[in-house]
Design an enzyme around this catalytic site. Structure first.
Site, PDB file in Angstrom:
ATOM      1  N   HIS A   1       1.250   2.455  -3.520  1.00 15.27           N
ATOM      2  CA  HIS A   1       0.096   3.218  -4.003  1.00 15.27           C
ATOM      3  C   HIS A   1       0.122   4.639  -3.438  1.00 15.27           C
ATOM      4  O   HIS A   1      -0.112   5.619  -4.160  1.00 15.27           O
ATOM      5  CB  HIS A   1      -1.201   2.535  -3.574  1.00 15.27           C
TER       6      HIS A   1
ATOM      7  N   GLU B   1       0.821  -1.208   0.000  1.00 15.30           N
ATOM      8  CA  GLU B   1       0.000   0.000   0.000  1.00 15.30           C
ATOM      9  C   GLU B   1       0.854   1.256   0.000  1.00 15.30           C
ATOM     10  O   GLU B   1       0.430   2.300  -0.512  1.00 15.30           O
ATOM     11  CB  GLU B   1      -0.937  -0.008   1.222  1.00 15.30           C
TER      12      GLU B   1
END
Length: 411
Positions: A26, A23
């Site tokens: 991202h 994550e």
């Protein structure tokens, strides 16, 4: 009980950290393209605990002409099964208004959205390399020795039943001279289970015995001439033996090369698996398999555990590149790519909805199948331990042993 509890804690912690690394990719690329990120969460569920808030000035102006200030919350949530990044304006709306949200995900060009999505798998692979390279350098690896000696001999396997032991040197099989361990493998693996006359040397004396090969219920990886595992799976005849091994220290360059080769080998394995669908049930593993492998790695030390975490991180990155729309990064990347070909024009809301529904059904089916395979495999292991397909009594095997000098062999 204590070991099981510790294994569960290590498993959940490892999984959460690996997903957090994913994550982070991202998040960083979304911020690079000035997308608003509302939350970076470690874990799932409610309540959430905010440990930090970070404000940043956007490129957008409010009604009074002042720069808009937005905030990202960094949170912990109670269910330690990964995490997520919530990017502003990432949910499609029926009227297409998601494309008009300042700093929103869908207000950005498709190429930027593609790169944000691609960053997650890339960071998973990078995290795997960060773990593997120092682990390989510090702990080294166990490398097979391609010489005609026996390493570990499986208990109750054909070789053990025939009286062969670790350290025995194989001279010939059915009259064929053996010069390397690979010669042993290639002599028996493509033939149906049968008897082989084996001449071996132990303590300077040559003896002969008869070994009956067997095949497992599942296909096994094919070894190349260097005794390295290949992605190819086949039903092979086995003797129940391993090659001798030696511990090899790796330089940073060697460790890096080995780590950098892994994603390619994993992709090759995935293609090989789908090229032979009948082998899928023997290759895939879900949470049960991953937990068992975590526990096994813990039993052998921190080095193997770190190496397993690195391998799992790389596999997580590759798995997320699968083109399952609506769930995995690869699916959303496919949509962004199609919109690039459409010169930025969004797919209709109904098209997006249908694609997402198909993707959710596909992923539910996929995970359901993997979980079923996991549980079935575990139940089968507990119910009936694997045995060679062809077995003969130990006494009969011992009777087949014939010392070449006519004298009893030294045990």
């Amino acid at each position: 009980m204590l070991m099981t509890l510790l294994s569960i804690i290590v498993f959940l912690t490892m999984l959460t950290l690996l997903v957090a690394a994913h994550e982070l990719g991202h998040y960083l690329i979304a911020r690079m393209f000035k997308m608003g990120v509302e939350e970076f969460a470690v874990g799932f569920g409610r309540p959430k605990w905010v440990w930090k808030r970070k404000s940043f000035t956007t490129e957008h102006l409010d009604d009074e002409g002042n720069p808009v200030i937005e905030t990202t919350e960094y949170t912990f949530r109670p269910v330690p099964l990964g995490g997520f990044v919530r990017i502003k304006g990432m949910l499609p709306e029926e009227d297409g208004s998601e494309t008009k949200i300042p700093g929103g995900f869908f207000s950005k060009p498709p190429i930027q959205r593609f790169l944000v999505l691609f960053a997650g798998p890339v960071f998973s692979i990078l995290a795997g390399w960060v773990l593997l390279i120092p682990a390989y350098t510090i702990t080294g690896i166990e490398k097979p020795i391609n010489e005609p000696f026996l390493g570990e001999v499986g208990a109750e396997g054909p070789a053990a039943v025939a009286g062969l032991k670790e350290g025995d040197k194989i001279i010939s099989i059915d009259g064929k001279p053996i010069n390397t361990f690979f010669n042993i493998v290639e002599t028996v693996r493509d033939l149906p289970p049968q008897e082989f006359a084996v001449v071996y040397e132990r303590d300077g004396k040559q003896s002969q015995t008869v070994v009956t090969t067997y095949r497992r219920e599942a296909p096994t990886p094919v070894l190349d001439s260097n005794l390295e595992l290949t992605p190819v799976l086949k039903y092979q005849s086995l003797l129940g033996i391993d090659p001798p091994r030696k511990h090899v220290s790796l330089s940073i360059g060697q460790a890096s090369q080995k780590a950098f080769e892994l994603p390619l080998r994993m992709v090759e394995g995935i293609f090989a698996m789908f090229a032979a669908p009948s082998t899928i049930q023997h290759q895939v593993g879900g949470p049960v398999t991953i937990f068992e492998m975590t526990r096994s790695s813990m039993d052998t030390g921190i080095g193997p555990l770190i190496i397993f975490a690195g391998l799992l991180s790389i596999m997580l990155g590759i798995f997320n590149l699968l083109p399952v729309v609506g769930v995995l990064d690869g699916g959303h990347m496919c949509v962004a790519f199609v919109e690039m070909l459409r010169r930025g024009r969004r797919l209709s809301y109904k098209a997006q909805e249908r694609i997402a529904t198909i993707g959710v059904i596909a992923i539910v089916f996929m995970f359901g199948s993997v979980l079923f395979i996991d549980i079935s495999r575990k139940f089968k292991q507990n119910k009936q331990p694997e045995k060679p397909a062809i077995e003969r009594p130990l006494k009969q095997e011992k009777a087949d042993e014939k010392p070449l000098d006519g004298k009893a062999d030294t045990p």
